[in-house]
Design a protein around this motif. Structure first.
Motif, PDB file in Angstrom:
ATOM      1  N   GLY A   1       0.839  -1.189   0.000  1.00 41.87           N
ATOM      2  CA  GLY A   1       0.000   0.000   0.000  1.00 41.87           C
ATOM      3  C   GLY A   1       0.872   1.236   0.000  1.00 41.87           C
ATOM      4  O   GLY A   1       2.097   1.149   0.121  1.00 41.87           O
ATOM      5  N   PRO A   2       0.284   2.420  -0.139  1.00 46.49           N
ATOM      6  CA  PRO A   2       1.078   3.649  -0.168  1.00 46.49           C
ATOM      7  C   PRO A   2       1.845   3.875   1.130  1.00 46.49           C
ATOM      8  O   PRO A   2       1.405   3.494   2.218  1.00 46.49           O
ATOM      9  N   VAL A   3       2.991   4.518   0.997  1.00 47.99           N
ATOM     10  CA  VAL A   3       3.863   4.844   2.127  1.00 47.99           C
ATOM     11  C   VAL A   3       4.255   6.314   2.012  1.00 47.99           C
ATOM     12  O   VAL A   3       4.517   6.806   0.910  1.00 47.99           O
ATOM     13  N   VAL A   4       4.264   7.006   3.130  1.00 46.71           N
ATOM     14  CA  VAL A   4       4.821   8.356   3.189  1.00 46.71           C
ATOM     15  C   VAL A   4       6.016   8.306   4.124  1.00 46.71           C
ATOM     16  O   VAL A   4       5.910   7.812   5.254  1.00 46.71           O
ATOM     17  N   LEU A   5       7.163   8.789   3.659  1.00 42.18           N
ATOM     18  CA  LEU A   5       8.369   8.732   4.489  1.00 42.18           C
ATOM     19  C   LEU A   5       9.027  10.098   4.561  1.00 42.18           C
ATOM     20  O   LEU A   5       8.907  10.927   3.657  1.00 42.18           O
ATOM     21  N   VAL A   6       9.740  10.315   5.664  1.00 41.69           N
ATOM     22  CA  VAL A   6      10.517  11.530   5.848  1.00 41.69           C
ATOM     23  C   VAL A   6      11.860  11.141   6.444  1.00 41.69           C
ATOM     24  O   VAL A   6      11.932  10.301   7.351  1.00 41.69           O
ATOM     25  N   VAL A   7      12.932  11.718   5.922  1.00 39.39           N
ATOM     26  CA  VAL A   7      14.279  11.461   6.428  1.00 39.39           C
ATOM     27  C   VAL A   7      14.576  12.504   7.499  1.00 39.39           C
ATOM     28  O   VAL A   7      14.495  13.708   7.247  1.00 39.39           O
ATOM     29  N   THR A   8      14.908  12.046   8.703  1.00 45.45           N
ATOM     30  CA  THR A   8      15.139  12.955   9.827  1.00 45.45           C
ATOM     31  C   THR A   8      16.614  13.098  10.183  1.00 45.45           C
ATOM     32  O   THR A   8      16.956  13.917  11.029  1.00 45.45           O
ATOM     33  N   ALA A   9      17.473  12.294   9.566  1.00 42.02           N
ATOM     34  CA  ALA A   9      18.915  12.417   9.788  1.00 42.02           C
ATOM     35  C   ALA A   9      19.645  11.787   8.614  1.00 42.02           C
ATOM     36  O   ALA A   9      19.202  10.771   8.063  1.00 42.02           O
ATOM     37  N   GLY A  10      20.766  12.384   8.237  1.00 45.70           N
ATOM     38  CA  GLY A  10      21.623  11.798   7.211  1.00 45.70           C
ATOM     39  C   GLY A  10      21.056  11.850   5.809  1.00 45.70           C
ATOM     40  O   GLY A  10      20.279  12.747   5.445  1.00 45.70           O
TER      41      GLY A  10
ATOM     42  N   LEU B   1       8.639   6.027   8.392  1.00 42.22           N
ATOM     43  CA  LEU B   1       7.747   5.601   7.315  1.00 42.22           C
ATOM     44  C   LEU B   1       6.360   5.323   7.883  1.00 42.22           C
ATOM     45  O   LEU B   1       6.211   4.538   8.831  1.00 42.22           O
ATOM     46  N   ALA B   2       5.344   5.962   7.312  1.00 40.34           N
ATOM     47  CA  ALA B   2       3.964   5.762   7.734  1.00 40.34           C
ATOM     48  C   ALA B   2       3.208   5.000   6.659  1.00 40.34           C
ATOM     49  O   ALA B   2       3.380   5.244   5.458  1.00 40.34           O
ATOM     50  N   SER B   3       2.367   4.072   7.102  1.00 42.77           N
ATOM     51  CA  SER B   3       1.493   3.344   6.181  1.00 42.77           C
ATOM     52  C   SER B   3       0.220   2.993   6.935  1.00 42.77           C
ATOM     53  O   SER B   3       0.070   3.323   8.115  1.00 42.77           O
ATOM     54  N   VAL B   4      -0.712   2.322   6.261  1.00 42.80           N
ATOM     55  CA  VAL B   4      -1.921   1.878   6.944  1.00 42.80           C
ATOM     56  C   VAL B   4      -1.560   0.876   8.023  1.00 42.80           C
ATOM     57  O   VAL B   4      -0.468   0.320   8.040  1.00 42.80           O
ATOM     58  N   GLY B   5      -2.495   0.640   8.947  1.00 45.26           N
ATOM     59  CA  GLY B   5      -2.228  -0.246  10.069  1.00 45.26           C
ATOM     60  C   GLY B   5      -1.910  -1.673   9.651  1.00 45.26           C
ATOM     61  O   GLY B   5      -2.337  -2.142   8.588  1.00 45.26           O
ATOM     62  N   ALA B   6      -1.177  -2.352  10.518  1.00 47.28           N
ATOM     63  CA  ALA B   6      -0.694  -3.698  10.200  1.00 47.28           C
ATOM     64  C   ALA B   6      -1.839  -4.674   9.956  1.00 47.28           C
ATOM     65  O   ALA B   6      -1.699  -5.641   9.204  1.00 47.28           O
ATOM     66  N   GLU B   7      -2.998  -4.451  10.597  1.00 46.38           N
ATOM     67  CA  GLU B   7      -4.107  -5.393  10.458  1.00 46.38           C
ATOM     68  C   GLU B   7      -5.225  -4.832   9.580  1.00 46.38           C
ATOM     69  O   GLU B   7      -6.358  -5.314   9.639  1.00 46.38           O
ATOM     70  N   SER B   8      -4.947  -3.818   8.778  1.00 44.86           N
ATOM     71  CA  SER B   8      -6.019  -3.142   8.058  1.00 44.86           C
ATOM     72  C   SER B   8      -6.627  -4.009   6.962  1.00 44.86           C
ATOM     73  O   SER B   8      -7.729  -4.511   7.086  1.00 44.86           O
ATOM     74  N   ASP B   9      -5.896  -4.189   5.858  1.00 44.73           N
ATOM     75  CA  ASP B   9      -6.500  -4.938   4.731  1.00 44.73           C
ATOM     76  C   ASP B   9      -5.440  -5.598   3.866  1.00 44.73           C
ATOM     77  O   ASP B   9      -5.658  -5.879   2.696  1.00 44.73           O
ATOM     78  N   GLY B  10      -4.250  -5.808   4.439  1.00 37.23           N
ATOM     79  CA  GLY B  10      -3.180  -6.451   3.662  1.00 37.23           C
ATOM     80  C   GLY B  10      -2.341  -5.482   2.875  1.00 37.23           C
ATOM     81  O   GLY B  10      -1.421  -5.899   2.171  1.00 37.23           O
TER      82      GLY B  10
END
Length: 440
Positions: free
Chosen positions: A377-386, A427-436
């Motif tokens: 599924g979609p992922v939104v990520l942000v780099v906080t170091a390096g 990295l943020a995504s939908v919950g681990a038990e959401s829908d696969g």
């Protein structure tokens, strides 16, 4: 697709003037910059970075191909943020699903404009949220034991009496007496109602509170010094009260703060805020993920709208045993925070170069040379170091992005991703038990 995204930080009064510019590599404006929103929330959707002469938001991207870029054919159910907390936020709670839907429908039916100051429900969605500290973060989070709060109020009463403030002392004593009884939940609810009732005793207590705290800091209250030495008084609690009383000298929320846990999060520690849990962030820099909602009911420490009756209706008055939320270690260099909600989970990946010298960054125990993750599924990520390298080697053609500190990437659903380099990524995504379609 690996798509760079960006946004303009929200300029709320409680923001830091330099923390977000430092992370983003931009020049401080002198104005507070509080939150960087990375998602599809219509209040401040992220936009595709440097894509076309005409700005294209992440909402536009999802609507162009909902199955490829959205979740269940719609916008992202989560919102990733970076917070730079330079001053205390308001005391607040968030509704659960049923409360949000009912409150939103009622205000819509009543014709309350969505941008009206008195509006409580901006959308029909609940707003659980998880915060992970990047620097030390202080917060008020959840109700603590009533006896401890009562003890602090009575200490303030004794200090006020010693300084010659009998009316203030009586106010603190009356506040403490209101925390005695069998039903702790009802006592907390009643205290909230009373604190905002403009009762003269509350006014008297608040009018002398800053003087009491300033005298205590100067060592002018003898028994207080002894109590500090004996550990009866928490110096962190005193510092919190001083900051709140200085910023909001007549606000009942300052006294309400005594009913709550005062939490000091080290970098990498987290708190999860479920429906109805009263809280306020006081300072620090953090990454936060939440259900994509902006529903907030406030209980003081703010110039914004306070509806104490509605807040008391939805607040969870139970005692919170431990505000901290533990991480799961999924792999070498990879942690995850997975609260029991379908909308989101948050991961932290730490990377190091294979030939990095000892002492130049993250240790072998906390960083990996390479991390592979599915991205169903979609992922939104942000780099906080390096600086890290995100690759999709199985895509046709293969995709790659070099991402430095402060940059963000939207990863569409598809083939697995590989992360290498030297740095830290959330990295943020939908919950681990959401829908696969979860990240992992």
């Amino acid at each position: 697709m690996l798509i760079f995204i960006e946004n303009t930080p929200r300029a709320y009064a409680w923001g830091s003037t330099d923390a977000l510019p430092d992370m983003l590599g931009t020049t401080p404006t002198g104005e507070p910059q509080a939150e960087l929103w990375l998602g599809t929330h219509p209040g401040s959707p992220a936009h595709v970075a440097k894509a076309t002469p005409v700005q294209r938001t992440l909402i536009d991207l999802v609507e162009s191909d909902p199955e490829r870029y959205g979740v269940d054919g719609g916008p992202l159910p989560f919102l990733l943020k970076v917070l730079a907390i330079g001053a205390p936020l308001s005391l607040q709670v968030h509704p659960d699903r049923e409360q949000a839907a009912a409150g939103f429908a009622a205000e819509e039916a009543a014709g309350v404009p969505r941008d009206a100051r008195e509006r409580n429900y901006c959308d029909p969605t609940h707003k659980p949220e998880l915060l992970v500290a990047l620097s030390e973060v202080t917060a008020l989070s959840g109700f603590r034991d009533l006896a401890a709060a009562r003890e602090d109020l009575l200490l303030l009463a004794a200090a006020a009496r010693e300084l010659g403030h009998p009316e203030g002392a009586e106010g603190f004593e009356r506040a403490g007496c209101r925390l005695v009884g069998r039903d702790a939940g009802e006592l907390r609810r009643a205290f909230l109602t009373w604190a905002f009732s403009r009762d003269p005793r509350i006014v008297d207590a608040l009018s002398c509170l800053f003087d009491v705290l300033r005298a205590a800091e100067a060592g002018a209250i003898g028994f207080w010094e002894r109590a500090l030495e004996e550990g009866t008084i928490d110096p962190d609690r005193l510092a919190s009260l001083r900051a709140l009383a200085a910023a909001h000298p007549s606000d009942p929320g300052v006294l309400v703060s005594l009913l709550l846990h005062l939490v000091r999060l080290a970098p990498g520690e987290a708190i999860f805020l479920g429906a109805g849990q009263i809280h306020a962030y006081l300072g620090g820099v953090a990454v936060e993920v939440m259900a994509s909602s902006d529903n907030v009911l406030r209980a003081g420490l703010t110039q914004k709208h306070v509806d104490i009756d509605e807040l008391c209706r939805i607040v969870d008055t139970g005692e919170l045993a431990d505000p901290r939320f533990p991480a799961e270690r999924l792999d070498h260099g990879l942690l995850a925070w997975r609260p029991d909600v379908p909308e989101f989970q948050l991961m932290r990946a730490r990377l190091r170069e294979a030939d990095a010298e000892a002492g130049t960054g993250y240790s072998d125990a906390e960083a990996a040379v390479r991390i592979d993750l599915p991205a169903r599924g979609p992922v939104v990520l942000v780099v906080t170091a390096g600086k890290v390298r995100i690759e999709r080697p199985e895509a046709h053609p293969a995709e790659v992005a070099s991402v430095r500190r402060g940059q963000s990437v939207y990863v569409s659903a598809g083939e697995p991703i590989c992360i290498t380099g030297h740095g830290e990524v959330f990295l943020a995504s939908v919950g681990a038990e959401s829908d696969g379609t979860a990240l992992r």
